[in-house]
Design an enzyme around this catalytic site. Structure first.
Site, PDB file in Angstrom:
ATOM      1  N   ASN A  52       0.695  -1.184   0.070  1.00  0.00           N
ATOM      2  CA  ASN A  52      -0.043   0.164   0.178  1.00  0.00           C
ATOM      3  C   ASN A  52       0.754   1.229  -0.157  1.00  0.00           C
ATOM      4  OD1 ASN A  52       0.605  -1.004   2.586  1.00  0.00           O
ATOM      5  ND2 ASN A  52      -1.116   0.221   3.510  1.00  0.00           N
TER       6      ASN A  52
ATOM      7  N   GLU B 228       0.317   5.107   0.763  1.00  0.00           N
ATOM      8  CA  GLU B 228      -0.599   6.091   1.255  1.00  0.00           C
ATOM      9  C   GLU B 228      -0.206   7.612   0.729  1.00  0.00           C
ATOM     10  OE1 GLU B 228      -1.208   5.787   5.411  1.00  0.00           O
ATOM     11  OE2 GLU B 228      -2.169   3.584   4.900  1.00  0.00           O
TER      12      GLU B 228
ATOM     13  N   CYS C 228      -4.010   0.431  -2.665  1.00  0.00           N
ATOM     14  CA  CYS C 228      -3.918  -0.693  -1.871  1.00  0.00           C
ATOM     15  C   CYS C 228      -2.925  -1.631  -2.427  1.00  0.00           C
ATOM     16  CB  CYS C 228      -5.017  -1.517  -1.827  1.00  0.00           C
ATOM     17  SG  CYS C 228      -6.443  -0.687  -1.053  1.00  0.00           S
TER      18      CYS C 228
ATOM     19  N   GLU D  85      -2.771  -4.623  -3.003  1.00  0.00           N
ATOM     20  CA  GLU D  85      -3.308  -5.704  -4.175  1.00  0.00           C
ATOM     21  C   GLU D  85      -3.390  -5.109  -5.573  1.00  0.00           C
ATOM     22  OE1 GLU D  85      -4.892  -4.770  -1.075  1.00  0.00           O
ATOM     23  OE2 GLU D  85      -5.896  -6.450  -0.360  1.00  0.00           O
TER      24      GLU D  85
ATOM     25  N   CYS E 128     -10.111  -5.228   0.198  1.00  0.00           N
ATOM     26  CA  CYS E 128     -11.344  -4.387   0.077  1.00  0.00           C
ATOM     27  C   CYS E 128     -12.025  -4.578  -1.088  1.00  0.00           C
ATOM     28  CB  CYS E 128     -10.788  -3.066   0.217  1.00  0.00           C
ATOM     29  SG  CYS E 128     -10.142  -2.336  -1.291  1.00  0.00           S
TER      30      CYS E 128
ATOM     31  N   CYS F 297     -10.758  -3.415  -4.261  1.00  0.00           N
ATOM     32  CA  CYS F 297      -9.669  -4.428  -4.988  1.00  0.00           C
ATOM     33  C   CYS F 297     -10.309  -5.726  -5.586  1.00  0.00           C
ATOM     34  CB  CYS F 297      -8.612  -4.878  -3.932  1.00  0.00           C
ATOM     35  SG  CYS F 297      -7.419  -3.498  -3.455  1.00  0.00           S
TER      36      CYS F 297
END
Ligand code: THU
Length: 131
Positions: free
Chosen positions: A42, A44, A53, A55, A86, A89
């Site tokens: 990830n 940010e 993310c 993934e 999530c 993803c």
């Protein structure tokens, strides 16, 4: 590659996460049909909504490298709960991966206690434009 190796690759990727705001580090390792592995973490941002993310980092990296044939992904994260992907993803994975695509999920502290679930179970009734 064995499941344990894929989980280890995801755990290693999680240590590269840029998680300055949440402190929650996630790693993903995507296994291609030919055995190659693409990892992601990830990333940010101060503008929180721009965060990507682990993934999606992994799958976009693989797509950008010209790959299309994927068989499994391992997802590993810090924390006390299992790092299920999530919804965003799941939808992105469903664009490129078959229903039987395997997703291995584990906490970084307990890699051996992983769960495995197929994409169809994670995302029934995926959104599609065409069949
Ligand atoms: N995160 C992921 O990397 N994957 C998911 O499937 C859910 C959330 C990241 C995004 C953000 O950096 C942090 O976890 C907290 O939401």
């Amino acid at each position: 590659m064995k499941t344990e190796g894929l989980l280890e690759a995801a755990a290693k990727a999680s240590r590269k996460a840029y998680a300055s705001y949440s402190g929650y580090k996630v790693g993903a390792a995507l296994l291609c049909a030919d055995g190659d592995v693409f990892v992601g973490c990830n990333v940010e941002n101060a503008s929180y909504g721009l965060t990507v993310c682990a993934e999606r980092t992994a799958i976009f990296t693989a797509i950008a490298a010209g790959r299309r044939d994927f068989v499994a992904m391992a997802i590993v994260a810090d924390g006390d709960s299992m790092p299920y992907p999530c919804g965003a993803c799941r939808q992105v994975l469903s664009e490129f991966c078959r229903e039987e695509f395997s997703v291995y999920i584990a906490k970084a502290s307990e890699l051996e206690d992983y769960e495995v679930v197929c994409l169809a179970a994670l995302l029934p009734h995926q959104f599609k434009m065409t069949d």
